[in-house]
Design a protein around this motif. Structure first.
Motif, mmCIF file in Angstrom:
data_model
loop_
_atom_site.group_PDB
_atom_site.id
_atom_site.type_symbol
_atom_site.label_atom_id
_atom_site.label_comp_id
_atom_site.label_asym_id
_atom_site.label_seq_id
_atom_site.Cartn_x
_atom_site.Cartn_y
_atom_site.Cartn_z
ATOM 1 N N PRO A 268 63.246 -22.068 -47.729
ATOM 2 C CA PRO A 268 62.229 -22.285 -46.689
ATOM 3 C C PRO A 268 62.874 -22.330 -45.312
ATOM 4 N N ARG A 269 62.056 -22.250 -44.286
ATOM 5 C CA ARG A 269 62.572 -22.287 -42.911
ATOM 6 C C ARG A 269 62.896 -23.737 -42.545
ATOM 7 N N ALA A 270 64.069 -24.178 -42.963
ATOM 8 C CA ALA A 270 64.452 -25.580 -42.793
ATOM 9 C C ALA A 270 65.829 -25.663 -42.156
ATOM 10 N N SER A 271 65.941 -26.454 -41.091
ATOM 11 C CA SER A 271 67.196 -26.527 -40.349
ATOM 12 C C SER A 271 68.318 -27.177 -41.147
ATOM 13 N N ALA B 128 73.499 -26.311 -43.664
ATOM 14 C CA ALA B 128 74.373 -26.310 -44.844
ATOM 15 C C ALA B 128 74.959 -24.921 -45.069
ATOM 16 N N PHE B 129 74.137 -23.886 -44.877
ATOM 17 C CA PHE B 129 74.615 -22.519 -45.073
ATOM 18 C C PHE B 129 75.706 -22.163 -44.051
ATOM 19 N N ALA B 130 75.529 -22.618 -42.814
ATOM 20 C CA ALA B 130 76.528 -22.341 -41.784
ATOM 21 C C ALA B 130 77.876 -22.973 -42.150
ATOM 22 N N HIS B 131 77.844 -24.221 -42.622
ATOM 23 C CA HIS B 131 79.088 -24.876 -43.035
ATOM 24 C C HIS B 131 79.657 -24.212 -44.291
ATOM 25 N N MET C 185 56.069 -29.463 -33.696
ATOM 26 C CA MET C 185 56.115 -28.827 -35.006
ATOM 27 C C MET C 185 56.381 -29.864 -36.089
ATOM 28 N N TRP C 186 55.753 -29.657 -37.266
ATOM 29 C CA TRP C 186 56.037 -30.475 -38.442
ATOM 30 C C TRP C 186 57.235 -29.866 -39.164
ATOM 31 N N VAL C 187 58.237 -30.669 -39.461
ATOM 32 C CA VAL C 187 59.451 -30.159 -40.102
ATOM 33 C C VAL C 187 60.001 -31.178 -41.097
ATOM 34 N N SER C 188 60.854 -30.706 -41.989
ATOM 35 C CA SER C 188 61.680 -31.627 -42.763
ATOM 36 C C SER C 188 62.730 -32.185 -41.796
ATOM 37 N N PRO C 189 63.286 -33.370 -42.081
ATOM 38 C CA PRO C 189 64.256 -33.975 -41.162
ATOM 39 C C PRO C 189 65.383 -33.015 -40.787
ATOM 40 N N ILE C 190 65.796 -33.079 -39.521
ATOM 41 C CA ILE C 190 66.784 -32.158 -38.959
ATOM 42 C C ILE C 190 68.058 -32.919 -38.598
ATOM 43 N N THR D 162 77.032 -28.493 -52.548
ATOM 44 C CA THR D 162 77.761 -29.620 -51.946
ATOM 45 C C THR D 162 77.435 -29.739 -50.461
ATOM 46 N N GLU D 163 77.451 -28.606 -49.745
ATOM 47 C CA GLU D 163 77.135 -28.612 -48.312
ATOM 48 C C GLU D 163 75.681 -29.012 -48.084
ATOM 49 N N LEU D 164 74.811 -28.626 -48.994
ATOM 50 C CA LEU D 164 73.400 -28.978 -48.889
ATOM 51 C C LEU D 164 73.224 -30.494 -48.986
ATOM 52 N N THR D 165 73.955 -31.105 -49.900
ATOM 53 C CA THR D 165 73.891 -32.555 -50.065
ATOM 54 C C THR D 165 74.394 -33.272 -48.818
ATOM 55 N N LEU D 166 75.478 -32.784 -48.241
ATOM 56 C CA LEU D 166 76.035 -33.398 -47.030
ATOM 57 C C LEU D 166 75.083 -33.250 -45.850
ATOM 58 N N SER D 167 74.481 -32.059 -45.716
ATOM 59 C CA SER D 167 73.554 -31.836 -44.615
ATOM 60 C C SER D 167 72.333 -32.727 -44.734
ATOM 61 N N LYS D 168 71.857 -32.909 -45.961
ATOM 62 C CA LYS D 168 70.706 -33.781 -46.194
ATOM 63 C C LYS D 168 71.006 -35.201 -45.733
ATOM 64 N N ARG D 169 72.190 -35.688 -46.034
ATOM 65 C CA ARG D 169 72.571 -37.042 -45.624
ATOM 66 C C ARG D 169 72.632 -37.170 -44.101
ATOM 67 N N ASN D 170 73.044 -36.087 -43.450
ATOM 68 C CA ASN D 170 73.204 -36.132 -41.982
ATOM 69 C C ASN D 170 71.880 -36.079 -41.233
ATOM 70 N N CYS D 171 70.787 -35.776 -41.925
ATOM 71 C CA CYS D 171 69.515 -35.661 -41.201
ATOM 72 C C CYS D 171 68.528 -36.749 -41.588
ATOM 73 N N GLU D 172 68.910 -37.677 -42.445
ATOM 74 C CA GLU D 172 68.035 -38.780 -42.771
ATOM 75 C C GLU D 172 68.027 -39.769 -41.621
ATOM 76 N N PHE D 173 66.832 -40.241 -41.260
ATOM 77 C CA PHE D 173 66.761 -41.175 -40.141
ATOM 78 C C PHE D 173 65.662 -42.194 -40.362
ATOM 79 N N ASP D 174 65.784 -43.313 -39.701
ATOM 80 C CA ASP D 174 64.782 -44.370 -39.766
ATOM 81 C C ASP D 174 64.363 -44.747 -38.356
ATOM 82 N N GLU D 175 63.161 -45.293 -38.237
ATOM 83 C CA GLU D 175 62.697 -45.798 -36.934
ATOM 84 C C GLU D 175 62.308 -47.246 -37.066
#
Length: 308
Positions: free
Chosen positions: A97-100, A105-108, A247-252, A295-308
């Motif tokens: 999907p179009r997800a940052s 992760a692909f770039a890394h 825009m509505w997106v998955s976390p970036i 592996t890179e996908l897992t790392l990227s996911k961790r880097n975009c999780e956020f709380d408010e």
């Protein structure tokens, strides 16, 4: 029909022109035209529709070319296996999907390719095309995005098509907008606050066994102004240049937000959960490159999780 004929047909499909294909594979144009006509006659199908704009694949042709690519890939694999003097070529292919966070992760991941020969395919697309790419085009991996409440429908579809799925991420869509947008300065954002702004969206949702009209109404709540953009780079350009857009997106990942001067915020009225699921054929074994990407996908996911 032989392997050479398959290569000719694939080259024409890739170039969209017999003349360009003839130049690429060093075959006289009349001979190439004759081979394709004979191939179509032997198979009893029309592979290409001839037009002023070139050679266009028919629905039958798309299926044929997809199968031809698989056969040619298997031939290449066989040659690589038994020709010791030919260096092994790294292969990786995924539809997503179009997800940052996935593109990040692909770039890394690309850094892990080293100096060996490599053939890498990365396509941002919708659910239907991601499945089709695995079943017909020859892609090895895909990522499906869908609302969690529809998980049963998608699991049944995967089972029916002899595919397996693994959950990558479950999330709630957040909002992104330019840092100068009035939305970015609001303490709490509610759905009603979005009506004065322009939504950037791509309208290609899909749920198995559900009418498209129902899915669209569910995925695209009423917004007076909306711009449909099906390419993620242009979506980001719009957000970066126009503070009136959101825009509505998955976390970036935070790094990407800073580079584009964007802000990521929650909407308190939005509690709907979504899933990104990695799919592949049941009999497909992950390669070293596949595992590195995950592996890179897992790392990227961790880097975009956020709380408010």
């Amino acid at each position: 029909m032989n392997i050479l004929h398959l290569k000719y047909a694939v080259s024409i499909a890739d170039n969209g022109s017999i003349n360009k294909a003839a130049e690429e594979i060093h075959v006289a144009q009349p001979n190439l035209s004759r081979v394709i006509k004979e191939l179509e006659a032997d198979l009893g199908i029309t592979i290409f529709q001839r037009s002023a704009h070139g050679m266009i694949l028919t629905p039958e042709g798309e299926e044929f070319i997809g199968r031809a690519r698989k056969i040619l890939e298997q031939v290449d694999d066989m040659e690589n296996l038994y020709k010791s003097d030919r260096p092994a070529q790294q292969r990786f292919s995924i539809s997503a999907p179009r997800a940052s966070y996935i593109s990040d992760a692909f770039a890394h991941f690309s850094r892990s390719l080293g100096k060996a020969d490599a053939e890498i395919f990365y396509q941002e697309t919708n659910v239907l095309q991601a499945v089709k790419n695995i079943l017909e085009v020859g892609y090895n991996l895909g990522i499906l995005r869908y609302a969690s409440k529809h998980d049963k429908y998608f699991r049944e579809m995967l089972e029916d098509k002899d595919l397996t799925g693994e959950l990558i991420m479950e999330f709630t869509y957040c909002l992104i907008m330019h840092e100068d947008s009035p939305l970015a300065k609001m303490e709490t954002i509610r759905m009603k606050d979005l009506s004065d702004y322009i939504q950037i969206a791509h309208a290609d949702p899909y749920v198995p066994s559900m009418p498209l009209s129902v899915v669209k109404n569910e995925e695209l709540p009423n917004i007076p102004r909306r711009i449909y953009v099906f390419e993620r780079g242009s979506q980001m350009d719009l957000l970066a240049e126009n503070p009136q857009t959101f825009m509505w997106v998955s976390p970036i990942p935070e790094r990407l937000l800073k580079n584009l001067h964007l802000v990521q915020r929650r909407c308190v009225d939005n509690q709907k959960l979504y899933r990104d699921v990695l799919i592949r054929r049941k009999n497909y074994h992950l390669t070293a490159l596949d595992k590195q990407f995950i592996t890179e996908l897992t790392l990227s996911k961790r880097n975009c999780e956020f709380d408010e």
